[in-house]
Design an enzyme around this catalytic site. Structure first.
Site, short mmCIF file in Angstrom:
data_model
loop_
_atom_site.label_atom_id
_atom_site.label_comp_id
_atom_site.label_asym_id
_atom_site.label_seq_id
_atom_site.Cartn_x
_atom_site.Cartn_y
_atom_site.Cartn_z
N THR A 1 0.83 -1.19 0.00
CA THR A 1 0.00 0.00 0.00
C THR A 1 0.86 1.24 0.00
OG1 THR A 1 -1.96 0.94 1.01
CG2 THR A 1 -0.17 0.37 2.49
N LYS B 1 -7.61 2.33 4.50
CA LYS B 1 -6.47 1.95 5.34
C LYS B 1 -6.07 3.07 6.30
CE LYS B 1 -4.90 -0.59 1.36
NZ LYS B 1 -3.92 -0.62 0.29
N GLY C 1 -2.65 5.55 9.66
CA GLY C 1 -2.71 4.73 8.47
C GLY C 1 -1.76 3.57 8.63
N SER D 1 4.79 0.49 0.11
CA SER D 1 5.60 0.27 -1.09
C SER D 1 5.75 1.51 -1.95
CB SER D 1 5.00 -0.87 -1.92
OG SER D 1 3.67 -0.57 -2.26
#
Length: 182
Positions: free
Chosen positions: A6, A38, A50, A129
């Site tokens: 994410t 998220k 988050g 990522s």
């Protein structure tokens, strides 16, 4: 820890705190969901968080972080430090694979399972990522644009989604207004 799942970006800019995340959920190299949320508001909406990494692990950590916020009466600094200490020393928590980005009206933190609690100088936090792509875009937008905080978060995440295969453009952004402006 290499998290491929994410992108979360949070920041405080011009007295406004915002955090956002993409909506993609992957299982290995397959997209299984496109529009999940998220990011969460905690402690009566005064703290935003988050997560990146394993969803089950992240929800466990969110629960622990909420407990710390209650225990320390909303003191975000103390809560993130105590969470990181527990995360690093607890036999069960130590195995969790996730990272948290925490934003309040005056603090931003990255919290990891290695015991890291990082409060960046520029009050911009990014994990996941596509985090470094979003971070770079946010820094340039702060420097060279007049966009509002939530617009910077959205556009920086959109940039990350154009580059990172684990990040999509189904972006959710939450905002806290500075109490002084209310």
């Amino acid at each position: 820890m290499k998290v491929r799942s994410t992108t979360i970006l949070g920041m405080i800019h011009n007295g406004v705190a915002a955090i956002g995340g993409d909506g993609q959920v992957t299982l290995g190299n397959t997209v299984v969901k496109h529009n999940t949320k998220k990011i969460r508001k905690l402690y009566g909406g005064k703290v935003m968080c988050g997560f990146a990494g394993s969803a089950a692990d992240a929800f466990t950590l969110l629960g622990r972080f909420e407990e710390k916020l209650e225990q320390f009466r909303g003191n975000v600094e103390r809560s993130v430090v105590e969470l990181a200490a527990d995360w690093r020393t607890d036999k069960y928590l130590r195995k969790l694979e996730a990272m948290l980005a925490v934003v309040s009206e005056d603090h931003t933190f990255i919290v990891s399972g290695n015991g890291d609690v990082i409060e960046p100088d520029d009050q911009i936090v990014a994990i996941g990522s596509g985090g470094m792509y979003a971070l770079a875009a946010a820094r340039m937008l702060v420097k060279y644009s007049d966009l509002k905080t939530e617009e910077i978060v959205h556009e920086a995440l959109k940039t990350a989604s154009d580059i990172c295969i684990y990040t999509n453009d189904k972006i959710n952004v939450e905002v806290l207004e500075d109490k002084k402006d209310a």
